[in-house]
Design a protein around this motif. Structure first.
Motif, mmCIF file in Angstrom:
data_model
loop_
_atom_site.group_PDB
_atom_site.id
_atom_site.type_symbol
_atom_site.label_atom_id
_atom_site.label_comp_id
_atom_site.label_asym_id
_atom_site.label_seq_id
_atom_site.Cartn_x
_atom_site.Cartn_y
_atom_site.Cartn_z
ATOM 1 N N ASP A 1 0.663 -1.143 0.147
ATOM 2 C CA ASP A 1 0.075 -0.109 -0.071
ATOM 3 C C ASP A 1 0.793 1.297 0.274
ATOM 4 O O ASP A 1 1.992 1.362 0.643
ATOM 5 C CB ASP A 1 -0.856 0.261 1.211
ATOM 6 N N PHE A 2 0.262 2.157 -0.486
ATOM 7 C CA PHE A 2 1.069 3.564 -0.527
ATOM 8 C C PHE A 2 -0.029 4.698 -0.244
ATOM 9 O O PHE A 2 -0.971 4.803 -0.787
ATOM 10 C CB PHE A 2 1.494 4.186 -2.007
ATOM 11 N N GLN B 1 4.760 2.630 -9.270
ATOM 12 C CA GLN B 1 4.131 3.563 -10.515
ATOM 13 C C GLN B 1 4.077 5.067 -10.204
ATOM 14 O O GLN B 1 3.778 5.928 -10.886
ATOM 15 C CB GLN B 1 2.873 2.968 -10.917
ATOM 16 N N ASP B 2 4.537 5.680 -8.932
ATOM 17 C CA ASP B 2 4.735 7.001 -8.607
ATOM 18 C C ASP B 2 6.004 7.462 -8.762
ATOM 19 O O ASP B 2 6.283 8.595 -8.245
ATOM 20 C CB ASP B 2 4.065 7.114 -7.318
ATOM 21 N N ILE B 3 7.117 6.315 -9.157
ATOM 22 C CA ILE B 3 8.388 6.972 -9.203
ATOM 23 C C ILE B 3 8.482 7.561 -10.483
ATOM 24 O O ILE B 3 8.097 7.587 -11.450
ATOM 25 C CB ILE B 3 9.382 5.639 -9.278
ATOM 26 N N ALA B 4 9.361 8.837 -10.554
ATOM 27 C CA ALA B 4 9.399 9.868 -11.457
ATOM 28 C C ALA B 4 10.094 9.123 -12.763
ATOM 29 O O ALA B 4 10.996 8.311 -12.479
ATOM 30 C CB ALA B 4 10.451 11.022 -11.255
ATOM 31 N N GLY B 5 9.615 9.272 -13.644
ATOM 32 C CA GLY B 5 10.025 8.861 -15.043
ATOM 33 C C GLY B 5 9.133 7.340 -15.223
ATOM 34 O O GLY B 5 9.205 6.808 -16.556
ATOM 35 N N GLY C 1 14.134 6.219 -20.162
ATOM 36 C CA GLY C 1 13.937 5.346 -21.214
ATOM 37 C C GLY C 1 12.921 3.970 -20.993
ATOM 38 O O GLY C 1 12.878 3.199 -21.701
ATOM 39 N N SER C 2 12.492 4.287 -19.961
ATOM 40 C CA SER C 2 11.271 3.166 -19.508
ATOM 41 C C SER C 2 10.262 3.246 -20.575
ATOM 42 O O SER C 2 9.979 3.916 -21.185
ATOM 43 C CB SER C 2 10.828 3.373 -18.015
#
Length: 516
Positions: A326-327, A356-360, A419-420
């Motif tokens: 959880d976040f 999925q909240d990591i920048a990029g 590049g993700s």
């Protein structure tokens, strides 16, 4: 509970010649022609009147175009030369399949579980088969069935013992011939009743139970201790984390309590040696020093594991899925930890936490998306560093649980968001379309199917509706390119393409053959 991670009545799924190019590790090269091949299970296929008996298809890489249905094979427990017979509910292929060269002849071999098979009248005791590769591909010649009645195997068949629940290859004694780790089965410790992880060693004559090892959380020198309900070794991954020439084995105990925190999850790593796996043991939880985040009830840390060399330093690294993380107020959105290898074993120094909240990273955390619900390593851009594919139960254009796959690229230091990529069935150039419940990405396997030096990715949509048949299943192939995966040349396969029958609930793609 993440329902699509279960097969009904089946329990939790621990959801690759002369002058020819050399196939990369991964899904296996069963005929030794340098092109990667792919085994795909349809565990709920009905066979000769036996419901949910199960079938495994084998596709071969043939040329620069990659996988080709020509001469594909269908294997069941009724196939000539295969021990046993199809029975209702066996679910042949319904557990992760193991790929490795178990006799050292240069052709990869295939281990297939029928963990719900009855053994000597013991219901659901479980079994697995090993089929060997050859110049013409997988063959039943010399194939062998293993149960807990096989001489050298410890423990006894037990009702719902499910021997063969997990299979993962690795060269744990460094002799150049692959070995096989096997989970499930009846208790091997008469005092505690603990189930174990069996290690069968490869020999020039093939996989052998003679001299096999068995490990439990009660084995001498092993940290922690067995408790009912831990689900010890529900997930497996092999890699040489300390670069000593021996593969090591990571095992996820997803329902392990961490202190008073219930079902937080734990990962243990047993290190290889001349004698196979040893009691050199590490234990990792989200409370381990240096790891971001902390253990919380029901996180299921260790549900999925993937070993790869993500920074190209020669030491394998370990990705650990936490699909129920959880976040804040967002529940079960999921996360992935990455630990990096070193001469001092896996370490928390430089470890990463991805979500999925990591920048990029494309998209954002949402309830129930279970980022990390599948993991696979592969060098998709051929830069000498493994990349990480991460499955997520993503809602796509309003279709819940349609599924998606993130690709996070390796670099000289660590995995990087630069590049993700983000792939789903509504991505430009991808065949099919995103629909509710397809489960695209909850099943991944890498291999170099076109032998161009770049790994490719098989992506299962195992609950895809095909020709009006619900949950018939399908498998996409995305090919490697200089910047990662590409939709160019995307393939989509169903059982009809491989000479089988498309039927509802067959779950084609439920399990894909995978090596280390």
């Amino acid at each position: 509970m993440i329902n699509c991670m279960r097969l009904p009545t089946c329990g939790f799924l621990l959801i690759t010649l002369a002058a020819a190019p050399q196939a990369r590790a991964g899904t296996g090269d069963f005929n030794g022609d340098g092109y990667g091949d792919l085994a795909i299970a349809a565990p709920r296929e009905d066979v000769a009147g036996a419901l949910d008996a199960g079938m495994v298809h084998v596709m071969y890489g043939r040329n620069a175009s990659g996988l080709n249905p020509i001469d594909s094979q269908q294997w069941t427990q009724n196939s000539p030369g295969i021990a046993d017979t199809c029975e209702s509910g066996d679910l042949f292929g319904g557990s992760p399949m193991g790929v490795g060269d178990f006799n050292g002849d240069g052709y990869d071999d295939l281990a297939i579980s029928a963990r719900w098979d009855s053994v000597d009248g013991v219901e659901d005791a479980g079994t697995f088969h090993v089929l060997y590769g050859s110049a013409v591909g997988i063959t039943s010649i010399g194939s062998r069935q293993f149960t807990q009645l096989t001489p050298g195997v410890k423990g006894d068949p037990t009702v719902r013992g499910l021997f063969g629940s997990g299979l993962r290859s690795g060269d744990y004694n460094g002799d150049g011939i692959d070995d096989l780790a096997i989970t499930g089965g009846g208790p091997v410790n008469s005092i505690s009743g603990a189930p174990g992880v069996h290690i069968f060693f490869g020999t020039s004559a093939g996989l052998s139970a003679n001299g096999s090892q068995v490990w439990t959380q009660d084995s001498p020198g092993i940290l922690d201790q067995w408790e009912p309900g831990d689900d010890f070794a529900a997930s497996l991954a092999s890699g040489d984390f300390n670069h000593d020439g021996f593969d090591d084995l990571a095992l996820g105990s997803i329902f392990e309590d961490v202190g008073a925190v219930v079902d937080a999850g734990m990962v243990q790593v047993l290190y290889g040696s001349d004698d196979g796996l040893s009691s050199l043991d590490q234990v990792w939880t989200q409370n381990s020093p240096g790891l971001v985040d902390s253990a919380e009830a029901g996180d299921w840390f260790g549900s999925f594991l993937a070993a790869g060399d993500y920074n190209g330093d020669g030491f394998d690294d370990l990705a650990i899925g936490v699909p129920r993380e959880d976040f804040g107020a967002v529940n079960n959105c999921g996360a992935v930890h990455v630990l990096y290898g070193s001469a001092e074993l896996l370490k928390s120094t430089g470890s990463q936490l991805w979500h999925q909240d990591i920048a990029g990273i494309v998209d954002e955390v949402d309830d129930g998306e279970a980022f990390g619900a599948s993991l696979e390593a592969g060098d998709f851009n051929n830069d000498g560093r493994d990349d990480l594919a991460i499955g997520v139960l993503e809602t796509i254009n309003g279709s819940s649980d349609a599924g998606a796959v993130h690709i996070i690229l390796g670099s000289a230091t660590r995995l990087t968001a630069a590049g993700s990529q983000f792939w789903h069935q509504d991505s430009a150039g991808i065949l099919e379309a995103a629909e509710h419940g397809d489960g695209f990405g909850i099943g991944l396997a890498s291999g170099d199917f076109d032998a161009d030096g770049k790994d490719d990715l098989a992506i299962a949509a195992r609950t895809e509706t095909m020709f009006g048949q619900s949950a018939a299943g399908g498998v996409h192939i995305l090919y490697g390119a200089s910047n990662g995966l590409t939709a160019s040349g995307d393939q989509f396969w169903s059982q009809q393409d491989l000479g089988g029958n498309v039927q509802g609930q067959d779950s084609f793609g439920f399990s894909l053959g995978r090596g280390r």
